[in-house]
Design a protein around this motif. Structure first.
Motif, PDB file in Angstrom:
ATOM      1  N   TYR A  21      -0.623   4.261  -0.267  1.00 34.46           N
ATOM      2  CA  TYR A  21      -1.123   3.240   0.674  1.00 34.46           C
ATOM      3  C   TYR A  21       0.601   2.456   1.052  1.00 34.46           C
ATOM      4  N   THR A  22       0.257   1.839   1.762  1.00 37.08           N
ATOM      5  CA  THR A  22       1.547   0.771   2.103  1.00 37.08           C
ATOM      6  C   THR A  22       0.789  -0.287   2.525  1.00 37.08           C
ATOM      7  N   PRO A  23       1.370  -1.308   2.149  1.00 34.92           N
ATOM      8  CA  PRO A  23       1.510  -2.881   2.189  1.00 34.92           C
ATOM      9  C   PRO A  23       1.715  -2.919   3.729  1.00 34.92           C
ATOM     10  N   THR A  24       1.449  -4.091   3.755  1.00 34.33           N
ATOM     11  CA  THR A  24       1.999  -4.558   5.659  1.00 34.33           C
ATOM     12  C   THR A  24       2.928  -6.235   4.900  1.00 34.33           C
ATOM     13  N   THR A  25       2.822  -6.110   4.059  1.00 33.26           N
ATOM     14  CA  THR A  25       3.489  -7.924   3.652  1.00 33.26           C
ATOM     15  C   THR A  25       4.372  -6.683   3.038  1.00 33.26           C
TER      16      THR A  25
ATOM     17  N   ASP B   7       8.668  -8.298   0.614  1.00 32.51           N
ATOM     18  CA  ASP B   7       9.085  -8.991  -1.013  1.00 32.51           C
ATOM     19  C   ASP B   7       9.136 -10.223  -0.251  1.00 32.51           C
ATOM     20  N   SER B   8      10.013 -10.272   0.969  1.00 32.62           N
ATOM     21  CA  SER B   8       9.889 -11.567   1.545  1.00 32.62           C
ATOM     22  C   SER B   8       8.308 -12.884   1.148  1.00 32.62           C
ATOM     23  N   ASP B   9       7.243 -11.659   1.244  1.00 32.06           N
ATOM     24  CA  ASP B   9       5.714 -12.398   0.939  1.00 32.06           C
ATOM     25  C   ASP B   9       5.750 -12.614  -0.351  1.00 32.06           C
ATOM     26  N   ILE B  10       5.742 -13.939  -0.882  1.00 34.30           N
ATOM     27  CA  ILE B  10       6.206 -13.889  -2.257  1.00 34.30           C
ATOM     28  C   ILE B  10       5.020 -14.132  -2.948  1.00 34.30           C
ATOM     29  N   GLY B  11       4.381 -13.782  -4.058  1.00 35.24           N
ATOM     30  CA  GLY B  11       3.547 -14.011  -4.911  1.00 35.24           C
ATOM     31  C   GLY B  11       1.894 -13.732  -4.239  1.00 35.24           C
ATOM     32  N   TYR B  12       1.850 -12.362  -3.704  1.00 34.27           N
ATOM     33  CA  TYR B  12       0.563 -11.998  -3.060  1.00 34.27           C
ATOM     34  C   TYR B  12       1.260 -10.554  -2.289  1.00 34.27           C
ATOM     35  N   PHE B  13       0.063  -9.537  -1.993  1.00 31.82           N
ATOM     36  CA  PHE B  13       0.476  -8.659  -0.971  1.00 31.82           C
ATOM     37  C   PHE B  13      -0.763  -8.053  -0.454  1.00 31.82           C
ATOM     38  N   GLU B  14      -1.003  -7.646   1.270  1.00 29.57           N
ATOM     39  CA  GLU B  14      -1.343  -6.902   1.392  1.00 29.57           C
ATOM     40  C   GLU B  14      -1.716  -5.835   1.994  1.00 29.57           C
ATOM     41  N   LEU B  15      -2.843  -4.838   1.954  1.00 32.54           N
ATOM     42  CA  LEU B  15      -3.157  -3.327   2.042  1.00 32.54           C
ATOM     43  C   LEU B  15      -4.603  -3.669   3.615  1.00 32.54           C
ATOM     44  N   VAL B  16      -4.165  -3.282   4.982  1.00 30.99           N
ATOM     45  CA  VAL B  16      -5.134  -3.182   6.412  1.00 30.99           C
ATOM     46  C   VAL B  16      -5.827  -1.645   5.574  1.00 30.99           C
ATOM     47  N   ILE B  17      -6.859  -1.614   5.115  1.00 31.75           N
ATOM     48  CA  ILE B  17      -7.722  -0.066   4.950  1.00 31.75           C
ATOM     49  C   ILE B  17      -8.607   0.452   5.682  1.00 31.75           C
ATOM     50  N   LYS B  18      -8.368   1.316   6.101  1.00 28.63           N
ATOM     51  CA  LYS B  18      -9.545   1.703   6.982  1.00 28.63           C
ATOM     52  C   LYS B  18     -10.456   2.810   5.971  1.00 28.63           C
ATOM     53  N   MET B  19     -11.999   1.953   6.272  1.00 25.80           N
ATOM     54  CA  MET B  19     -12.821   2.972   5.257  1.00 25.80           C
ATOM     55  C   MET B  19     -13.644   4.281   6.106  1.00 25.80           C
ATOM     56  N   TYR B  20     -13.175   5.447   5.429  1.00 29.95           N
ATOM     57  CA  TYR B  20     -14.281   6.425   6.968  1.00 29.95           C
ATOM     58  C   TYR B  20     -15.613   6.838   5.885  1.00 29.95           C
ATOM     59  N   PRO B  21     -16.388   7.488   6.465  1.00 28.30           N
ATOM     60  CA  PRO B  21     -18.514   7.851   5.785  1.00 28.30           C
ATOM     61  C   PRO B  21     -17.406   8.162   4.403  1.00 28.30           C
ATOM     62  N   GLN B  22     -16.716   9.512   4.615  1.00 27.18           N
ATOM     63  CA  GLN B  22     -16.731  10.952   3.164  1.00 27.18           C
ATOM     64  C   GLN B  22     -15.704  10.205   2.024  1.00 27.18           C
ATOM     65  N   GLY B  23     -14.858   9.391   3.060  1.00 25.07           N
ATOM     66  CA  GLY B  23     -13.637   9.551   2.493  1.00 25.07           C
ATOM     67  C   GLY B  23     -13.983   8.552   0.926  1.00 25.07           C
ATOM     68  N   ARG B  24     -13.073   9.038  -0.149  1.00 21.11           N
ATOM     69  CA  ARG B  24     -13.778   9.452  -1.431  1.00 21.11           C
ATOM     70  C   ARG B  24     -12.738   8.070  -2.154  1.00 21.11           C
ATOM     71  N   MET B  25     -11.966   7.334  -1.728  1.00 14.81           N
ATOM     72  CA  MET B  25     -10.637   5.841  -2.047  1.00 14.81           C
ATOM     73  C   MET B  25     -11.903   5.048  -0.645  1.00 14.81           C
ATOM     74  N   SER B  26     -12.188   5.560  -0.058  1.00 14.53           N
ATOM     75  CA  SER B  26     -13.017   4.425   1.049  1.00 14.53           C
ATOM     76  C   SER B  26     -14.559   3.617   0.194  1.00 14.53           C
TER      77      SER B  26
END
Length: 268
Positions: free
Chosen positions: A84-88, A90-109
């Motif tokens: 996955y690629t974060p949407t944040t 390294d100028s966003d210090i102290g945290y990182f964010e992931l925007v995730i689309k969760m598919y019905p049959q997705g294993r990682m979803s």
């Protein structure tokens, strides 16, 4: 706006300096766990996950356009690893964010559906072949489909928030329906803030409702759309693509037909 941009550039400079001395939180050889501190449901199958770094001044240490491996457990209790690629940045210090689309049959979803605030996510990285230096091209064309927007958004943010980087960006972003468009508000804000340097053209496979005033494309991304909305073939441009495998294959064929050499193309 000037003060905000100045602050972001100061943070980015600090982040770059910290990366240079190896202060990022990622480890390319082993998984490290990060705590989920906020989960926001963006639609019925998309959520934004915010993970805390060890300290408020920590940076993730992920180079622009690269990704990381996330480890989870699928519905059968088996381990699964996905990039996955974060949407944040390294100028966003102290945290990182992931925007995730969760598919019905997705294993990682399945794993992300089960994640709750206070849980931990195992992450390893950075990974990826994309190496970006400010000003290395005159313009980027970006062909994104669905969740393939995340590396494009990260690269676009890094370019536009750096006042020393004059690279222009032309994004063609395809989805099945209007509701599937990820990060639309953020993308539109970039387009409004940098109207001379960032252009976006949305394409919907199914216009299954009356979208009054819809000015985007309908159907699949075509050669004509690429010709109209991406920079023409030249030694100082590059076309980035990231989407489902059928789209990537079709876009590669279109680009080849239009005269873009392999050096002018990159697939995430």
């Amino acid at each position: 706006m000037d003060h905000l941009q100045s602050h972001r550039m100061e943070m980015l400079s600090i982040a770059v300096a910290l990366v240079a001395i190896g202060a990022g939180c990622l480890d390319p050889e082993s998984f490290k766990e990060f705590k989920l501190v906020k989960r926001v449901q963006l639609s019925h199958n998309v959520a934004k996950f915010t993970f805390a770094l060890p300290t408020p001044t920590s940076i993730l240490g992920l180079p622009i356009g690269q990704h990381m491996s996330c480890r989870g457990i699928d519905s059968l209790g088996e381990e699964v690893i996905k990039a996955y690629t974060p949407t944040t940045l390294d100028s966003d210090i102290g945290y990182f964010e992931l925007v995730i689309k969760m598919y019905p049959q997705g294993r990682m979803s399945h794993h992300f559906r089960q994640l709750r605030e206070g849980d931990y996510l195992a992450v390893k990285g950075p990974k990826g072949r994309f190496k970006y230096q400010p000003g290395q091209v005159r313009a980027f064309g970006m062909l994104a489909g669905g969740t393939g927007i995340t590396p494009m958004f990260q690269v676009a943010r890094a370019i536009l928030e750096n006042p020393d980087d004059k690279t222009n960006i032309h994004l063609v972003y395809a989805n099945v329906t209007f509701e599937d468009i990820l990060l639309k508000e953020e993308i539109d804000n970039l387009a409004a803030s940098f109207p001379n340097r960032f252009k976006v053209y949305y394409v919907l496979n199914n216009l299954n409702q009356s979208l009054e005033g819809w000015e985007g494309g309908i159907g699949f991304v075509s050669k004509e759309m690429i010709q109209t909305h991406c920079p023409a073939p030249a030694p100082d441009i590059k076309i980035l693509r990231c989407g489902p495998p059928p789209m990537n294959k079709a876009m590669a064929a279109h680009l080849n037909d239009l005269g873009y050499t392999t050096q002018m193309q990159f697939q995430f």
